[in-house]
Design a protein around this motif. Sequence first.
Motif, PDB file in Angstrom:
ATOM      1  N   MET A 100     -12.422 -37.022  -4.741  1.00  8.23           N
ATOM      2  CA  MET A 100     -13.839 -36.939  -4.996  1.00  8.23           C
ATOM      3  C   MET A 100     -14.123 -37.568  -6.360  1.00  8.23           C
ATOM      4  O   MET A 100     -13.331 -37.484  -7.277  1.00  8.23           O
ATOM      5  N   LEU A 101     -15.264 -38.188  -6.485  1.00  6.65           N
ATOM      6  CA  LEU A 101     -15.644 -38.800  -7.739  1.00  6.65           C
ATOM      7  C   LEU A 101     -15.936 -37.727  -8.780  1.00  6.65           C
ATOM      8  O   LEU A 101     -16.415 -36.649  -8.457  1.00  6.65           O
ATOM      9  N   ALA A 102     -15.674 -38.049 -10.033  1.00  9.58           N
ATOM     10  CA  ALA A 102     -15.935 -37.106 -11.114  1.00  9.58           C
ATOM     11  C   ALA A 102     -17.419 -36.745 -11.169  1.00  9.58           C
ATOM     12  O   ALA A 102     -18.279 -37.617 -11.091  1.00  9.58           O
ATOM     13  N   ASN A 103     -17.689 -35.460 -11.280  1.00 14.34           N
ATOM     14  CA  ASN A 103     -19.059 -34.961 -11.427  1.00 14.34           C
ATOM     15  C   ASN A 103     -19.953 -35.316 -10.238  1.00 14.34           C
ATOM     16  O   ASN A 103     -21.154 -35.443 -10.375  1.00 14.34           O
ATOM     17  N   MET A 104     -19.357 -35.503  -9.076  1.00 12.75           N
ATOM     18  CA  MET A 104     -20.137 -35.849  -7.889  1.00 12.75           C
ATOM     19  C   MET A 104     -20.090 -34.678  -6.928  1.00 12.75           C
ATOM     20  O   MET A 104     -19.012 -34.259  -6.518  1.00 12.75           O
ATOM     21  N   PRO A 105     -21.250 -34.120  -6.607  1.00 11.51           N
ATOM     22  CA  PRO A 105     -21.270 -32.961  -5.703  1.00 11.51           C
ATOM     23  C   PRO A 105     -20.874 -33.351  -4.284  1.00 11.51           C
ATOM     24  O   PRO A 105     -21.035 -34.495  -3.871  1.00 11.51           O
ATOM     25  N   SER A 106     -20.356 -32.381  -3.566  1.00 19.51           N
ATOM     26  CA  SER A 106     -20.069 -32.574  -2.155  1.00 19.51           C
ATOM     27  C   SER A 106     -21.395 -32.493  -1.404  1.00 19.51           C
ATOM     28  O   SER A 106     -22.171 -31.564  -1.612  1.00 19.51           O
ATOM     29  N   ILE A 107     -21.663 -33.479  -0.558  1.00 18.50           N
ATOM     30  CA  ILE A 107     -22.934 -33.480   0.171  1.00 18.50           C
ATOM     31  C   ILE A 107     -22.668 -33.576   1.674  1.00 18.50           C
ATOM     32  O   ILE A 107     -21.666 -34.142   2.088  1.00 18.50           O
ATOM     33  N   PRO A 108     -23.573 -33.016   2.476  1.00 21.06           N
ATOM     34  CA  PRO A 108     -23.407 -33.051   3.930  1.00 21.06           C
ATOM     35  C   PRO A 108     -23.431 -34.488   4.468  1.00 21.06           C
ATOM     36  O   PRO A 108     -23.950 -35.411   3.820  1.00 21.06           O
ATOM     37  N   HIS A 109     -22.895 -34.634   5.662  1.00 19.18           N
ATOM     38  CA  HIS A 109     -22.799 -35.949   6.292  1.00 19.18           C
ATOM     39  C   HIS A 109     -24.156 -36.658   6.363  1.00 19.18           C
ATOM     40  O   HIS A 109     -24.250 -37.850   6.085  1.00 19.18           O
ATOM     41  N   GLN A 110     -25.206 -35.934   6.724  1.00 22.38           N
ATOM     42  CA  GLN A 110     -26.540 -36.543   6.834  1.00 22.38           C
ATOM     43  C   GLN A 110     -26.974 -37.142   5.498  1.00 22.38           C
ATOM     44  O   GLN A 110     -27.507 -38.246   5.444  1.00 22.38           O
ATOM     45  N   GLU A 111     -26.754 -36.421   4.412  1.00 19.08           N
ATOM     46  CA  GLU A 111     -27.108 -36.938   3.090  1.00 19.08           C
ATOM     47  C   GLU A 111     -26.252 -38.147   2.732  1.00 19.08           C
ATOM     48  O   GLU A 111     -26.734 -39.086   2.096  1.00 19.08           O
ATOM     49  N   GLN A 112     -24.995 -38.140   3.147  1.00 18.54           N
ATOM     50  CA  GLN A 112     -24.119 -39.292   2.912  1.00 18.54           C
ATOM     51  C   GLN A 112     -24.657 -40.519   3.640  1.00 18.54           C
ATOM     52  O   GLN A 112     -24.688 -41.616   3.073  1.00 18.54           O
ATOM     53  N   GLN A 113     -25.091 -40.325   4.877  1.00 13.02           N
ATOM     54  CA  GLN A 113     -25.650 -41.433   5.655  1.00 13.02           C
ATOM     55  C   GLN A 113     -26.907 -41.981   4.992  1.00 13.02           C
ATOM     56  O   GLN A 113     -27.095 -43.192   4.902  1.00 13.02           O
ATOM     57  N   GLU A 114     -27.782 -41.090   4.531  1.00 14.24           N
ATOM     58  CA  GLU A 114     -29.016 -41.515   3.874  1.00 14.24           C
ATOM     59  C   GLU A 114     -28.708 -42.269   2.586  1.00 14.24           C
ATOM     60  O   GLU A 114     -29.348 -43.279   2.277  1.00 14.24           O
ATOM     61  N   ALA A 115     -27.722 -41.788   1.842  1.00 16.49           N
ATOM     62  CA  ALA A 115     -27.336 -42.458   0.603  1.00 16.49           C
ATOM     63  C   ALA A 115     -26.783 -43.854   0.903  1.00 16.49           C
ATOM     64  O   ALA A 115     -27.129 -44.827   0.217  1.00 16.49           O
ATOM     65  N   ALA A 116     -25.953 -43.958   1.929  1.00 17.48           N
ATOM     66  CA  ALA A 116     -25.393 -45.253   2.300  1.00 17.48           C
ATOM     67  C   ALA A 116     -26.490 -46.228   2.721  1.00 17.48           C
ATOM     68  O   ALA A 116     -26.473 -47.400   2.328  1.00 17.48           O
ATOM     69  N   GLU A 117     -27.454 -45.738   3.471  1.00 19.50           N
ATOM     70  CA  GLU A 117     -28.574 -46.599   3.890  1.00 19.50           C
ATOM     71  C   GLU A 117     -29.372 -47.066   2.679  1.00 19.50           C
ATOM     72  O   GLU A 117     -29.781 -48.231   2.609  1.00 19.50           O
ATOM     73  N   GLN A 118     -29.585 -46.171   1.726  1.00 14.93           N
ATOM     74  CA  GLN A 118     -30.326 -46.539   0.520  1.00 14.93           C
ATOM     75  C   GLN A 118     -29.563 -47.596  -0.268  1.00 14.93           C
ATOM     76  O   GLN A 118     -30.153 -48.553  -0.776  1.00 14.93           O
ATOM     77  N   ILE A 119     -28.261 -47.426  -0.382  1.00 15.46           N
ATOM     78  CA  ILE A 119     -27.435 -48.411  -1.097  1.00 15.46           C
ATOM     79  C   ILE A 119     -27.547 -49.764  -0.421  1.00 15.46           C
ATOM     80  O   ILE A 119     -27.758 -50.787  -1.084  1.00 15.46           O
ATOM     81  N   HIS A 120     -27.449 -49.802   0.897  1.00 16.30           N
ATOM     82  CA  HIS A 120     -27.566 -51.059   1.635  1.00 16.30           C
ATOM     83  C   HIS A 120     -28.940 -51.693   1.430  1.00 16.30           C
ATOM     84  O   HIS A 120     -29.055 -52.910   1.278  1.00 16.30           O
ATOM     85  N   GLN A 121     -29.964 -50.866   1.425  1.00 19.21           N
ATOM     86  CA  GLN A 121     -31.319 -51.385   1.218  1.00 19.21           C
ATOM     87  C   GLN A 121     -31.445 -52.009  -0.172  1.00 19.21           C
ATOM     88  O   GLN A 121     -32.018 -53.085  -0.332  1.00 19.21           O
ATOM     89  N   LEU A 122     -30.932 -51.331  -1.186  1.00 18.17           N
ATOM     90  CA  LEU A 122     -31.003 -51.859  -2.545  1.00 18.17           C
ATOM     91  C   LEU A 122     -30.232 -53.175  -2.673  1.00 18.17           C
ATOM     92  O   LEU A 122     -30.701 -54.117  -3.324  1.00 18.17           O
ATOM     93  N   ILE A 123     -29.077 -53.244  -2.039  1.00 11.98           N
ATOM     94  CA  ILE A 123     -28.280 -54.470  -2.065  1.00 11.98           C
ATOM     95  C   ILE A 123     -29.036 -55.608  -1.390  1.00 11.98           C
ATOM     96  O   ILE A 123     -29.024 -56.750  -1.869  1.00 11.98           O
TER      97      ILE A 123
END
Length: 62
Positions: A1-24
């Motif tokens: 796990m990344l330092a100081n990174m909270p564990s998040i549910p799968h749905q939140e992980q998916q949303e975060a990944a989509e946001q990252i792709h959108q920003l890229i």
Amino acid sequence: MLANMPSIPHQEQQEAAEQIHQLISTGMRSTEAIALVAQQIREQHQNHREGQSISTDFRKLP
């Protein structure tokens, strides 16, 4: 796990990944996009721990 990174549910992980792709796709470097979304997650979880409401709508990021 990344330092100081909270564990998040799968749905939140998916949303975060989509946001990252959108920003890229808008021209942001991947490292910047990941850092921005990770910081937002940390802030949301910190606010939650402090008793404030938490929003998991990553689409609201700049």
